[in-house]
Design a protein around this motif. Structure first.
Motif, PDB file in Angstrom:
ATOM      1  N   GLU A 161       2.056  -8.126   0.011  1.00  0.00           N
ATOM      2  CA  GLU A 161       1.455  -9.002  -1.002  1.00  0.00           C
ATOM      3  C   GLU A 161      -0.033  -8.716  -1.206  1.00  0.00           C
ATOM      4  O   GLU A 161      -0.550  -8.855  -2.313  1.00  0.00           O
ATOM      5  CB  GLU A 161       1.640 -10.480  -0.603  1.00  0.00           C
ATOM      6  N   ASN A 162      -0.740  -8.347  -0.116  1.00  0.00           N
ATOM      7  CA  ASN A 162      -2.173  -8.066  -0.331  1.00  0.00           C
ATOM      8  C   ASN A 162      -2.455  -6.574  -0.524  1.00  0.00           C
ATOM      9  O   ASN A 162      -3.606  -6.156  -0.566  1.00  0.00           O
ATOM     10  CB  ASN A 162      -3.075  -8.714   0.740  1.00  0.00           C
ATOM     11  N   GLY A 163      -1.378  -5.794  -0.675  1.00  0.00           N
ATOM     12  CA  GLY A 163      -1.562  -4.403  -1.090  1.00  0.00           C
ATOM     13  C   GLY A 163      -1.679  -3.411   0.046  1.00  0.00           C
ATOM     14  O   GLY A 163      -2.517  -2.503   0.016  1.00  0.00           O
ATOM     15  N   CYS A 164      -0.795  -3.538   1.050  1.00  0.00           N
ATOM     16  CA  CYS A 164      -0.845  -2.604   2.190  1.00  0.00           C
ATOM     17  C   CYS A 164      -0.482  -1.183   1.754  1.00  0.00           C
ATOM     18  O   CYS A 164       0.085  -0.966   0.674  1.00  0.00           O
ATOM     19  CB  CYS A 164       0.092  -3.065   3.303  1.00  0.00           C
ATOM     20  N   LEU A 165      -0.824  -0.242   2.627  1.00  0.00           N
ATOM     21  CA  LEU A 165      -0.480   1.163   2.389  1.00  0.00           C
ATOM     22  C   LEU A 165       1.039   1.321   2.272  1.00  0.00           C
ATOM     23  O   LEU A 165       1.785   0.671   3.004  1.00  0.00           O
ATOM     24  CB  LEU A 165      -1.012   1.997   3.560  1.00  0.00           C
ATOM     25  N   GLN A 166       1.477   2.180   1.351  1.00  0.00           N
ATOM     26  CA  GLN A 166       2.893   2.514   1.212  1.00  0.00           C
ATOM     27  C   GLN A 166       3.027   4.033   1.236  1.00  0.00           C
ATOM     28  O   GLN A 166       2.140   4.726   0.716  1.00  0.00           O
ATOM     29  CB  GLN A 166       3.449   1.999  -0.115  1.00  0.00           C
ATOM     30  N   VAL A 167       4.123   4.513   1.828  1.00  0.00           N
ATOM     31  CA  VAL A 167       4.301   5.961   1.950  1.00  0.00           C
ATOM     32  C   VAL A 167       5.700   6.356   1.492  1.00  0.00           C
ATOM     33  O   VAL A 167       6.603   5.519   1.435  1.00  0.00           O
ATOM     34  CB  VAL A 167       4.099   6.434   3.417  1.00  0.00           C
ATOM     35  N   VAL A 168       5.846   7.636   1.202  1.00  0.00           N
ATOM     36  CA  VAL A 168       7.168   8.222   0.975  1.00  0.00           C
ATOM     37  C   VAL A 168       7.430   9.125   2.182  1.00  0.00           C
ATOM     38  O   VAL A 168       6.950  10.259   2.243  1.00  0.00           O
ATOM     39  CB  VAL A 168       7.216   9.026  -0.346  1.00  0.00           C
ATOM     40  N   PRO A 169       8.147   8.591   3.191  1.00  0.00           N
ATOM     41  CA  PRO A 169       8.331   9.346   4.438  1.00  0.00           C
ATOM     42  C   PRO A 169       8.952  10.710   4.176  1.00  0.00           C
ATOM     43  O   PRO A 169       9.868  10.842   3.356  1.00  0.00           O
ATOM     44  CB  PRO A 169       9.278   8.462   5.264  1.00  0.00           C
ATOM     45  N   ALA A 195     -14.098   8.959 -13.661  1.00  0.00           N
ATOM     46  CA  ALA A 195     -13.323   8.358 -12.583  1.00  0.00           C
ATOM     47  C   ALA A 195     -12.954   9.425 -11.565  1.00  0.00           C
ATOM     48  O   ALA A 195     -12.821  10.594 -11.896  1.00  0.00           O
ATOM     49  CB  ALA A 195     -12.065   7.706 -13.137  1.00  0.00           C
ATOM     50  N   HIS A 196     -12.763   9.002 -10.342  1.00  0.00           N
ATOM     51  CA  HIS A 196     -12.459   9.927  -9.257  1.00  0.00           C
ATOM     52  C   HIS A 196     -10.945  10.082  -9.064  1.00  0.00           C
ATOM     53  O   HIS A 196     -10.487  11.088  -8.530  1.00  0.00           O
ATOM     54  CB  HIS A 196     -13.078   9.360  -7.974  1.00  0.00           C
ATOM     55  N   THR A 197     -10.200   9.101  -9.552  1.00  0.00           N
ATOM     56  CA  THR A 197      -8.806   8.971  -9.145  1.00  0.00           C
ATOM     57  C   THR A 197      -7.878  10.012  -9.768  1.00  0.00           C
ATOM     58  O   THR A 197      -7.941  10.272 -10.964  1.00  0.00           O
ATOM     59  CB  THR A 197      -8.299   7.566  -9.512  1.00  0.00           C
ATOM     60  N   LEU A 198      -7.009  10.564  -8.923  1.00  0.00           N
ATOM     61  CA  LEU A 198      -5.926  11.453  -9.366  1.00  0.00           C
ATOM     62  C   LEU A 198      -4.610  10.799  -8.952  1.00  0.00           C
ATOM     63  O   LEU A 198      -4.584   9.989  -8.024  1.00  0.00           O
ATOM     64  CB  LEU A 198      -6.043  12.817  -8.679  1.00  0.00           C
ATOM     65  N   THR A 199      -3.542  11.185  -9.630  1.00  0.00           N
ATOM     66  CA  THR A 199      -2.270  10.551  -9.272  1.00  0.00           C
ATOM     67  C   THR A 199      -1.079  11.493  -9.445  1.00  0.00           C
ATOM     68  O   THR A 199      -1.146  12.440 -10.225  1.00  0.00           O
ATOM     69  CB  THR A 199      -2.091   9.237 -10.077  1.00  0.00           C
ATOM     70  N   VAL A 200      -0.031  11.224  -8.668  1.00  0.00           N
ATOM     71  CA  VAL A 200       1.225  11.986  -8.786  1.00  0.00           C
ATOM     72  C   VAL A 200       2.314  11.050  -9.288  1.00  0.00           C
ATOM     73  O   VAL A 200       2.181   9.830  -9.199  1.00  0.00           O
ATOM     74  CB  VAL A 200       1.695  12.569  -7.423  1.00  0.00           C
ATOM     75  N   GLU A 201       3.401  11.666  -9.785  1.00  0.00           N
ATOM     76  CA  GLU A 201       4.534  10.849 -10.208  1.00  0.00           C
ATOM     77  C   GLU A 201       5.555  10.752  -9.086  1.00  0.00           C
ATOM     78  O   GLU A 201       5.747  11.705  -8.335  1.00  0.00           O
ATOM     79  CB  GLU A 201       5.195  11.488 -11.427  1.00  0.00           C
ATOM     80  N   LEU A 202       6.216   9.605  -9.019  1.00  0.00           N
ATOM     81  CA  LEU A 202       7.312   9.442  -8.068  1.00  0.00           C
ATOM     82  C   LEU A 202       8.633   9.622  -8.804  1.00  0.00           C
ATOM     83  O   LEU A 202       8.727   9.287  -9.988  1.00  0.00           O
ATOM     84  CB  LEU A 202       7.263   8.050  -7.444  1.00  0.00           C
ATOM     85  N   GLY A 203       9.632  10.136  -8.115  1.00  0.00           N
ATOM     86  CA  GLY A 203      10.957  10.318  -8.711  1.00  0.00           C
ATOM     87  C   GLY A 203      11.940   9.335  -8.107  1.00  0.00           C
ATOM     88  O   GLY A 203      11.617   8.630  -7.137  1.00  0.00           O
ATOM     89  N   PRO A 204      13.169   9.289  -8.659  1.00  0.00           N
ATOM     90  CA  PRO A 204      14.176   8.328  -8.169  1.00  0.00           C
ATOM     91  C   PRO A 204      14.554   8.556  -6.704  1.00  0.00           C
ATOM     92  O   PRO A 204      14.982   7.625  -6.018  1.00  0.00           O
ATOM     93  CB  PRO A 204      15.380   8.576  -9.086  1.00  0.00           C
ATOM     94  N   ALA A 205      14.363   9.777  -6.204  1.00  0.00           N
ATOM     95  CA  ALA A 205      14.740  10.046  -4.810  1.00  0.00           C
ATOM     96  C   ALA A 205      13.646   9.628  -3.817  1.00  0.00           C
ATOM     97  O   ALA A 205      13.860   9.671  -2.602  1.00  0.00           O
ATOM     98  CB  ALA A 205      15.031  11.537  -4.646  1.00  0.00           C
ATOM     99  N   ASP A 206      12.505   9.222  -4.330  1.00  0.00           N
ATOM    100  CA  ASP A 206      11.403   8.859  -3.429  1.00  0.00           C
ATOM    101  C   ASP A 206      11.615   7.446  -2.877  1.00  0.00           C
ATOM    102  O   ASP A 206      11.556   6.469  -3.635  1.00  0.00           O
ATOM    103  CB  ASP A 206      10.062   8.908  -4.172  1.00  0.00           C
ATOM    104  N   ALA A 207      11.858   7.349  -1.587  1.00  0.00           N
ATOM    105  CA  ALA A 207      12.067   6.037  -0.960  1.00  0.00           C
ATOM    106  C   ALA A 207      10.718   5.532  -0.433  1.00  0.00           C
ATOM    107  O   ALA A 207      10.122   6.143   0.450  1.00  0.00           O
ATOM    108  CB  ALA A 207      13.066   6.167   0.180  1.00  0.00           C
ATOM    109  N   ILE A 208      10.270   4.424  -1.002  1.00  0.00           N
ATOM    110  CA  ILE A 208       8.942   3.897  -0.647  1.00  0.00           C
ATOM    111  C   ILE A 208       9.047   2.977   0.563  1.00  0.00           C
ATOM    112  O   ILE A 208       9.892   2.073   0.588  1.00  0.00           O
ATOM    113  CB  ILE A 208       8.352   3.120  -1.846  1.00  0.00           C
ATOM    114  N   VAL A 209       8.183   3.214   1.551  1.00  0.00           N
ATOM    115  CA  VAL A 209       8.163   2.364   2.745  1.00  0.00           C
ATOM    116  C   VAL A 209       6.786   1.709   2.870  1.00  0.00           C
ATOM    117  O   VAL A 209       5.775   2.409   3.009  1.00  0.00           O
ATOM    118  CB  VAL A 209       8.470   3.208   4.015  1.00  0.00           C
TER     119      VAL A 209
END
Ligand SMILES: O=C(O)CCC(=O)C(=O)O
Length: 280
Positions: A161-169, A195-209
Motif C-alpha cells: 500500500e505504501n509502495g514497497c519494492l516489487q521484482v520480477v524474480p 527527467a532522469h527516469t527510464l523504463t521497461v515494459e512488462l509482458g504477460p509472463a512477468d510474475a510480479i512479487v
C-alpha cells in the motif's frame, strides 16, 4: 563515523540457502539488519536531505517520479542521490558496514561502495511510482564486470500500500537487457535534461512479487532484475536508504570514464542512446 568496513561486529552471516536464492531469484529479504538505536542517527541525517535542507545538490535532489524542475512541494518520490558526497561524515556508517558484509558474501570480496541514495514516498501520493527498470539500463554499457548487490534499508515498514519494492524474480537471468525507454514526461529525451527516469515494459509472463519489509530490514537486488515500485496510497511515508556495492575494479573503471551516478553529469550515456534507437 568510522571508515572501517570490516569490523567483526558488523557481520551478518548468510546461509548457503540465502546465497543460492539470491543467485536464483535475483533478490533477497534480510530481517533486522540495523537495530532501532542504530537507525536513529541515520534517520536524522536522512530527514535533512529529504526535507530539502541540504544545499547545493542541483539535480541530485529531485522527484524520481517526474520531470526535473518541479517545485519541492510537488515532489511525489523525493530522491536525494549520493548523500555521502554532500555529507562525507555518512561514510562508514553502520548500515554501510553491515551491507558491505552482506554484499561480500553475495558477489565476492573485491567490493567497493558504488553509490548511495535516499528515497522517500510522500503520504497519499499515488503518483510516487518508481518505473519498472533494470539498474544496468541506467548505467554505462560496456562495463565488463557488472556484479552488483544493491541493499535497501527500510526506515518505515514497507507494504504494497505504501509502495514497497516489487521484482520480477529470475528476470536477471534473461540473456539480453530489456529496452529502456525515456519516461513519457521527457520532452527531448536525447538530452535527458527534463527527467532522469527510464523504463521497461512488462509482458504477460512477468510474475510480479512485492517485497514488504519491516523497518530495520533490507532487500538486496541484482543489477539485472526487473524491478520498480507503485505509488503510496497510505497516510504515512515510505522511506528507504540505498547503498550499492560493485567490484572495486568496476567502480574505478566507471569513474575513469566519467560516470559518477550524479544527475548533474551532462554526459549522454551510450545506454540511453541505445534506448532511443529501440524506440518504435
Ligand atoms: O525502492 C524503490 O522504490 C525503488 C528502488 C530502486 O529502483 C533501486 O534501488 O534500484
Amino acid at each position: 563515523m568510522s571508515n572501517d568496513l570490516s569490523a567483526p561486529s558488523d557481520d551478518y552471516p548468510l546461509s548457503a540457502e540465502q546465497i543460492a536464492s539470491y543467485q536464483r531469484d535475483g533478490y533477497l529479504i534480510l530481517p533486522n539488519v540495523v537495530t532501532e538505536s542504530e537507525l536513529l542517527p541515520l534517520e536524522s541525517t536522512f530527514q535533512r536531505f529529504i526535507e530539502g535542507r541540504v544545499p547545493g545538490m542541483g539535480r541530485d535532489f529531485c522527484d524520481m517520479s517526474g520531470p526535473y524542475g518541479r517545485a519541492f512541494e510537488d515532489f511525489n518520490l523525493v530522491n536525494a542521490v549520493l548523500p555521502r558526497v554532500y555529507e562525507p561524515q555518512l561514510s562508514g556508517n553502520v548500515f554501510e558496514r553491515r551491507a558491505a558484509a552482506i554484499a561480500r558474501q553475495l558477489i565476492g570480496d573485491d567490493i567497493a561502495l558504488d553509490y548511495d541514495q535516499f528515497l522517500a514516498k510522500r503520504p497519499k501520493r499515488a503518483r510516487a511510482v518508481f518505473a519498472w527498470h533494470q539498474d544496468l539500463g541506467y548505467w554505462p554499457t560496456g562495463t565488463p564486470d557488472t556484479r552488483t548487490a544493491t541493499c535497501s534499508l527500510a526506515l518505515d515498514d514497507a507494504t504494497l500500500e505504501n509502495g514497497c519494492l516489487q521484482v520480477v524474480p529470475g528476470s536477471h537471468r534473461e540473456a539480453e537487457l530489456r529496452a529502456h525507454r525515456p519516461s513519457a514526461w521527457s520532452l527531448s529525451p536525447e538530452l535527458r535534461e527534463e527527467a532522469h527516469t527510464l523504463t521497461v515494459e512488462l509482458g504477460p509472463a512477468d510474475a510480479i512479487v512485492p517485497l514488504p519489509v519491516r523497518r530495520g530490514s533490507i532487500t538486496v537486488h541484482n543489477e539485472r532484475i526487473v524491478h520498480g515500485s507503485p505509488g503510496n496510497t497510505t497516510g504515512g511515508w515510505r522511506r528507504t536508504y540505498i547503498v550499492a556495492f560493485r567490484s572495486q575494479q568496476t567502480v574505478e573503471y566507471e569513474r575513469s570514464i566519467g560516470f559518477t551516478h550524479s544527475h548533474n553529469d551532462s554526459i549522454n550515456w551510450k545506454t540511453h542512446l541505445q534506448a532511443l534507437e529501440l524506440q518504435p
